[in-house]
Scaffold this active site. Structure first.
Site, short mmCIF file in Angstrom:
data_model
loop_
_atom_site.label_atom_id
_atom_site.label_comp_id
_atom_site.label_asym_id
_atom_site.label_seq_id
_atom_site.Cartn_x
_atom_site.Cartn_y
_atom_site.Cartn_z
N LYS A 20 -23.24 13.51 81.89
CA LYS A 20 -24.28 13.07 80.94
C LYS A 20 -23.66 12.63 79.63
O LYS A 20 -24.13 11.69 78.99
CB LYS A 20 -25.31 14.17 80.71
N LYS B 188 -25.63 10.47 94.28
CA LYS B 188 -26.86 11.17 94.64
C LYS B 188 -28.08 10.37 94.19
O LYS B 188 -28.00 9.61 93.21
CB LYS B 188 -26.89 12.58 94.05
N LYS C 45 -33.19 10.37 89.25
CA LYS C 45 -34.30 9.85 88.45
C LYS C 45 -33.87 8.78 87.48
O LYS C 45 -34.66 7.95 87.07
CB LYS C 45 -34.88 10.96 87.57
#
Ligand code: TYM
Length: 334
Positions: free
Chosen positions: A117, A199, A202
């Protein structure tokens, strides 16, 4: 959740930070359903965690309600399980502060989710992003949780939760139950439809995931466009055929047909057939969820009352642990 009839406790959470997708369903929610009757369950909408990345306030509010409705629409029972918003239970933030004082900078710096992130939000590497796993540990430890069903991406966060609990207990014995992860191999990691080496997430482009609220046409279109490979044979080989293997895994978990049976039945049939069957299995899984979801989203009063009532139930449980922690630490309680 009366103390006398105490079952083991299950806790899990999902962030309302984006569209809830098939990866969340297969990796987490489907296991919640499987386990619900054997545990005293708490399912949280972890809205405080979502703030580690900038959110549009109106969208966050809307997604919070949508996620609550999806939890219920997927089949979880809010009269039994505690389905609630993290920010409605202030004890999460309070315990997180205490646990911050029992967590080392070095161990937080090793978290791969933080590293990922931080790399993708270079302009906003805030302290919350760094201490995210401590709030997650607080979520879990507040309720004396026995088991935490999550996808494989959360494994490291579960390990640090256990480390923090054990460290605290070593100084102040008997305060926290040390939780176990529940990460079945078959459902651990659903991959992106557009880039099957990553993966399903969202925060990726819409065509890379199936949203739980996608229409039948959208589901079919997205599966049809899913990236496969230039061969034609259908076999389960995640290393060399990640796209095909991902479609097989999705189909196998949703249809409950074993991988061996699927592969022998579909071999020689071409990728078109595999994509069509995967789309159909997803549509059939989503149909009843969407019907219930649409009803719930119309009944704002029921949703608000349910979330309010369940937050009170969670607070009562959380306060027991927090009181014990404050007492053990020597915080003066007049
Ligand atoms: P979140 O919101 O990213 O994802 C929610 C759940 O879905 C799982 N998941 C997946 N499983 C399989 N394949 C995928 N592609 C996939 N993408 C997501 C996640 O593993 C997760 O179980 N930090 C957590 C939320 C959280 C939490 C907690 C979880 C906060 N506090 C306490 C458990 C206990 C997260 O970001 O999940």
């Amino acid at each position: 959740m009366s103390e006398s009839a105490r079952k083991p406790v299950l806790f899990s959470g999902i962030q309302p930070s984006g569209t809830i997708h098939l990866g969340n369903y297969i990796g987490a929610m489907s296991n919640f359903l499987l386990l619900e009757k054997d545990f005293d369950c708490l399912f949280s909408i972890v809205d405080l965690h979502a703030l580690t990345v900038r959110q549009d306030p109106a969208a966050l509010r809307r997604r919070t309600l949508e996620l609550a409705a999806l939890y219920i629409a997927s089949g979880l029972n809010p009269d039994n399980s505690i389905i609630y918003c993290q920010s409605h239970v202030p004890q999460h933030a309070e315990l997180a502060w205490i646990l911050n004082c029992f967590t080392y900078m070095g161990e937080l710096g090793r978290m791969t989710q933080f590293k990922d992130k931080a790399a993708s939000h270079k302009d906003n590497i805030n302290a919350g992003l760094f201490t995210y796993p401590v709030l997650m540990a607080a979520d879990i430890l507040l309720y004396q949780t026995d088991v935490v069903p999550v996808g494989a991406d959360q494994k490291q966060h579960l390990e640090i939760t256990r480390d923090i609990a054990e460290r605290f207990n070593a100084i102040h014995p008997g305060v926290f139950r040390v939780p176990e992860p529940y990460i079945p191999k078959e459902t651990a990691k659903v991959m992106s439809l557009m880039d099957p080496e990553r993966k399903m997430s969202k925060s990726d482009p819409e065509d890379s995931y199936i949203a739980l609220t996608d229409s039948e046409d959208e589901v079919r279109r997205k599966f049809r466009r899913a990236v496969t490979d230039s061969e034609a044979d259908i076999r389960f080989d995640p290393e060399n055929k990640p796209g095909v293997s991902n479609l097989l895994s999705i189909l196998s978990t949703l249809s409950k047909e074993s991988m061996d049976s699927l592969v022998s039945r579909l071999s020689g049939q071409g990728y078109g057939k595999l994509k069509e069957e995967a789309a159909q299995a997803a549509i059939e899984t989503l149909r009843p969820i969407q019907a219930r979801y649409n009803e719930l989203m119309k009944d704002k009063e029921y949703m608000a009352n349910t979330l309010r009532h369940n937050a009170e139930r969670a607070q009562a449980l959380a306060q027991r642990t927090l009181r014990k922690v404050y007492k053990k630490l020597g915080l003066y309680q007049p």
